[in-house]
Design a protein around this motif. Structure first.
Motif, PDB file in Angstrom:
ATOM      1  N   GLU A 123       0.835  -1.207   0.000  1.00  8.76           N
ATOM      2  CA  GLU A 123       0.000   0.000   0.000  1.00  8.76           C
ATOM      3  C   GLU A 123       0.867   1.253   0.000  1.00  8.76           C
ATOM      4  O   GLU A 123       1.912   1.287   0.639  1.00  8.76           O
ATOM      5  CB  GLU A 123      -0.914   0.016   1.238  1.00  8.76           C
ATOM      6  CG  GLU A 123      -1.967  -1.078   1.241  1.00  8.76           C
ATOM      7  CD  GLU A 123      -3.070  -0.883   0.215  1.00  8.76           C
ATOM      8  OE1 GLU A 123      -3.195   0.232  -0.347  1.00  8.76           O
ATOM      9  OE2 GLU A 123      -3.811  -1.847  -0.033  1.00  8.76           O
ATOM     10  N   GLN A 124       0.396   2.257  -0.705  1.00  8.33           N
ATOM     11  CA  GLN A 124       1.071   3.552  -0.733  1.00  8.33           C
ATOM     12  C   GLN A 124       0.174   4.609  -0.086  1.00  8.33           C
ATOM     13  O   GLN A 124      -1.047   4.514  -0.168  1.00  8.33           O
ATOM     14  CB  GLN A 124       1.399   3.953  -2.176  1.00  8.33           C
ATOM     15  CG  GLN A 124       2.310   2.993  -2.893  1.00  8.33           C
ATOM     16  CD  GLN A 124       3.712   2.951  -2.310  1.00  8.33           C
ATOM     17  OE1 GLN A 124       4.109   3.787  -1.506  1.00  8.33           O
ATOM     18  NE2 GLN A 124       4.482   1.948  -2.712  1.00  8.33           N
ATOM     19  N   ALA A 125       0.767   5.601   0.551  1.00  8.06           N
ATOM     20  CA  ALA A 125      -0.001   6.658   1.215  1.00  8.06           C
ATOM     21  C   ALA A 125      -0.740   7.531   0.204  1.00  8.06           C
ATOM     22  O   ALA A 125      -1.879   7.917   0.433  1.00  8.06           O
ATOM     23  CB  ALA A 125       0.919   7.518   2.082  1.00  8.06           C
TER      24      ALA A 125
ATOM     25  N   ASP B 224       9.202   7.637  -0.879  1.00 12.18           N
ATOM     26  CA  ASP B 224       8.117   7.026  -0.103  1.00 12.18           C
ATOM     27  C   ASP B 224       7.684   5.694  -0.708  1.00 12.18           C
ATOM     28  O   ASP B 224       7.522   4.698   0.004  1.00 12.18           O
ATOM     29  CB  ASP B 224       6.905   7.962  -0.023  1.00 12.18           C
ATOM     30  CG  ASP B 224       7.210   9.259   0.713  1.00 12.18           C
ATOM     31  OD1 ASP B 224       8.248   9.317   1.429  1.00 12.18           O
ATOM     32  OD2 ASP B 224       6.434  10.211   0.567  1.00 12.18           O
ATOM     33  N   TRP B 225       7.489   5.674  -2.016  1.00 14.42           N
ATOM     34  CA  TRP B 225       7.015   4.460  -2.676  1.00 14.42           C
ATOM     35  C   TRP B 225       8.054   3.342  -2.612  1.00 14.42           C
ATOM     36  O   TRP B 225       7.717   2.207  -2.304  1.00 14.42           O
ATOM     37  CB  TRP B 225       6.628   4.772  -4.122  1.00 14.42           C
ATOM     38  CG  TRP B 225       5.251   5.343  -4.268  1.00 14.42           C
ATOM     39  CD1 TRP B 225       4.664   6.295  -3.480  1.00 14.42           C
ATOM     40  CD2 TRP B 225       4.296   5.012  -5.263  1.00 14.42           C
ATOM     41  NE1 TRP B 225       3.413   6.579  -3.932  1.00 14.42           N
ATOM     42  CE2 TRP B 225       3.156   5.803  -5.038  1.00 14.42           C
ATOM     43  CE3 TRP B 225       4.300   4.137  -6.342  1.00 14.42           C
ATOM     44  CZ2 TRP B 225       2.022   5.727  -5.838  1.00 14.42           C
ATOM     45  CZ3 TRP B 225       3.169   4.071  -7.151  1.00 14.42           C
ATOM     46  CH2 TRP B 225       2.048   4.850  -6.890  1.00 14.42           C
TER      47      TRP B 225
ATOM     48  N   VAL C  16       7.947  -0.493  -0.483  1.00 12.55           N
ATOM     49  CA  VAL C  16       8.285  -1.796  -1.059  1.00 12.55           C
ATOM     50  C   VAL C  16       9.395  -2.450  -0.239  1.00 12.55           C
ATOM     51  O   VAL C  16       9.303  -3.635   0.108  1.00 12.55           O
ATOM     52  CB  VAL C  16       8.686  -1.669  -2.555  1.00 12.55           C
ATOM     53  CG1 VAL C  16       9.203  -2.996  -3.089  1.00 12.55           C
ATOM     54  CG2 VAL C  16       7.497  -1.180  -3.383  1.00 12.55           C
ATOM     55  N   VAL C  17      10.413  -1.686   0.091  1.00 10.87           N
ATOM     56  CA  VAL C  17      11.520  -2.214   0.900  1.00 10.87           C
ATOM     57  C   VAL C  17      10.988  -2.718   2.244  1.00 10.87           C
ATOM     58  O   VAL C  17      11.339  -3.818   2.699  1.00 10.87           O
ATOM     59  CB  VAL C  17      12.612  -1.137   1.103  1.00 10.87           C
ATOM     60  CG1 VAL C  17      13.622  -1.557   2.169  1.00 10.87           C
ATOM     61  CG2 VAL C  17      13.310  -0.840  -0.222  1.00 10.87           C
ATOM     62  N   GLU C  18      10.146  -1.944   2.864  1.00 11.88           N
ATOM     63  CA  GLU C  18       9.551  -2.336   4.142  1.00 11.88           C
ATOM     64  C   GLU C  18       8.787  -3.656   4.009  1.00 11.88           C
ATOM     65  O   GLU C  18       8.922  -4.550   4.843  1.00 11.88           O
ATOM     66  CB  GLU C  18       8.612  -1.222   4.608  1.00 11.88           C
ATOM     67  CG  GLU C  18       8.007  -1.394   5.964  1.00 11.88           C
ATOM     68  CD  GLU C  18       7.140  -0.194   6.302  1.00 11.88           C
ATOM     69  OE1 GLU C  18       5.893  -0.356   6.375  1.00 11.88           O
ATOM     70  OE2 GLU C  18       7.696   0.907   6.479  1.00 11.88           O
TER      71      GLU C  18
END
Length: 185
Positions: free
Chosen positions: A37-39, A48-49, A53-55
């Motif tokens: 999910e993206q903010a 941010d994006w 993905v890394v997270e």
């Protein structure tokens, strides 16, 4: 490898993948699939994006298979140096030309250029001959740089629900064959 043996990360592109998109359908059918999910889906910010993905990769408990569409591909590629968990494969569909100033929306360029190093895991790039977010030739070129298997989807637009790729049985079959050949390192 079977889907149940992997964390399958669905990585949508700009504006997300709606309920009829093949990514959403795959996510609903595979028990180990989850969406990154993206903010802000309509205002992508590279840091941010990519960070999301890394997270998601680093939170995974099983070997990871990336399933990215469009701008999600750029996020997955830029995140590679920060992955701490094992990524065993990537299925990339409709890579946008993130370094072409003629492609709209213009903010896609903030995600370019793609690194051209060979990928550290097996991958497939599926591209269309009439994708308005990027040329077939550019997709073929980046797939070759990455060492990815390249698949020609014909005239398939952006390979999304709007271009008729909701269920996408050919994609499902191709992904299943790809997954079957993967194994943890």
């Amino acid at each position: 490898m079977k889907a149940k043996d992997a964390d399958i990360l669905i990585i949508p592109g700009y504006t997300n993948s709606g309920p009829d998109h093949w990514q959403s359908r795959w996510e609903a059918r595979m028990s180990t699939a989850r969406r990154v999910e993206q903010a802000e889906w309509s205002k992508p910010v590279r840091e941010d994006w990519v960070g999301r993905v890394v997270e998601a990769v680093n939170e995974s408990e099983r070997p990871v298979v990336l399933v990215a569409h469009s701008l999600g591909i750029a996020c997955a590629i830029h995140g590679i140096p920060e992955y701490k968990n094992e990524v065993v494969g990537a299925f990339f569909v409709a890579p946008p030309e993130v370094d072409n100033p003629r492609i709209r929306p213009k903010h896609l360029m903030t995600f370019g250029p793609y690194p051209r190093d060979p990928l550290p895991f097996p991958s497939i790039v599926v591209a269309s001959r009439d994708d308005h977010f990027g040329s077939f030739e550019a997709a073929e070129d980046i797939a070759a740089a990455w060492g990815s298997k390249f698949l020609d989807a014909g005239e398939a637009g952006h390979i999304n629900a709007e271009s008729g790729f909701g269920p996408w049985p050919e994609g499902t079959l191709t992904f299943a064959h790809f997954l079957a050949k993967l194994s943890p390192q």
